[in-house]
Design a protein around this motif. Structure first.
Motif, short mmCIF file in Angstrom:
data_model
loop_
_atom_site.label_atom_id
_atom_site.label_comp_id
_atom_site.label_asym_id
_atom_site.label_seq_id
_atom_site.Cartn_x
_atom_site.Cartn_y
_atom_site.Cartn_z
N MET A 25 0.84 -1.19 0.00
CA MET A 25 0.00 0.00 0.00
C MET A 25 0.88 1.24 0.00
O MET A 25 1.99 1.23 0.50
CB MET A 25 -0.88 0.02 1.25
CG MET A 25 -1.89 -1.09 1.33
SD MET A 25 -3.08 -0.89 2.66
CE MET A 25 -2.06 -0.96 4.10
N THR A 27 1.41 5.35 1.17
CA THR A 27 1.25 6.02 2.46
C THR A 27 -0.18 6.47 2.69
O THR A 27 -0.70 6.36 3.80
CB THR A 27 2.20 7.22 2.53
OG1 THR A 27 3.53 6.74 2.29
CG2 THR A 27 2.16 7.88 3.88
N SER A 28 -0.85 6.98 1.68
CA SER A 28 -2.23 7.43 1.86
C SER A 28 -3.15 6.27 2.21
O SER A 28 -4.08 6.44 3.01
CB SER A 28 -2.73 8.15 0.61
OG SER A 28 -2.70 7.27 -0.50
N GLU A 29 -2.90 5.10 1.66
CA GLU A 29 -3.72 3.94 2.01
C GLU A 29 -3.46 3.51 3.45
O GLU A 29 -4.39 3.11 4.16
CB GLU A 29 -3.44 2.79 1.05
CG GLU A 29 -3.96 3.05 -0.35
CD GLU A 29 -3.52 2.01 -1.35
OE1 GLU A 29 -2.40 1.48 -1.21
OE2 GLU A 29 -4.30 1.73 -2.27
N TYR A 30 -2.21 3.57 3.89
CA TYR A 30 -1.91 3.28 5.30
C TYR A 30 -2.63 4.27 6.21
O TYR A 30 -3.19 3.91 7.24
CB TYR A 30 -0.41 3.34 5.57
CG TYR A 30 0.35 2.11 5.19
CD1 TYR A 30 0.10 0.90 5.81
CD2 TYR A 30 1.31 2.16 4.20
CE1 TYR A 30 0.80 -0.24 5.45
CE2 TYR A 30 2.02 1.03 3.84
CZ TYR A 30 1.76 -0.17 4.47
OH TYR A 30 2.45 -1.29 4.12
N MET A 32 -5.39 5.98 5.62
CA MET A 32 -6.83 5.70 5.63
C MET A 32 -7.14 4.46 6.46
O MET A 32 -8.12 4.43 7.20
CB MET A 32 -7.36 5.54 4.20
CG MET A 32 -7.30 6.81 3.38
SD MET A 32 -8.18 8.18 4.14
CE MET A 32 -9.85 7.59 4.04
N GLY A 33 -6.30 3.44 6.35
CA GLY A 33 -6.49 2.24 7.16
C GLY A 33 -6.35 2.54 8.64
O GLY A 33 -7.12 2.03 9.47
#
Length: 69
Positions: A25, A27-30, A32-33
């Motif tokens: 993933m 950084t933005s997906e991390y 959001m998670g």
């Protein structure tokens, strides 16, 4: 080696390379998670510390600690 075998091997290598490039993933997906996990933890905390649920959990703990062994 036959041409058909070479073509299949090339397709397999291309597929594997593509899978590796998309793995993980960004950084933005991390972020959001992480936000979703924190929001879920907050909701769970509110539910567990609410009156009826808190009393039910306390009853379960009291029953478990008061059990005869």
């Amino acid at each position: 080696m036959g041409e058909a075998v070479r073509a299949r091997l090339r397709a397999l290598v291309c597929r594997l390379r593509g899978a590796r490039e998309d793995a993980g993933m960004v950084t933005s997906e991390y972020a959001m998670g992480l936000l979703a996990a924190v929001a879920f933890a907050a909701v769970l905390y509110k539910v567990v510390t609410s009156g009826p649920v808190g009393e039910a959990l306390q009853a379960v703990v009291d029953r478990a600690l008061g059990a005869q062994v």
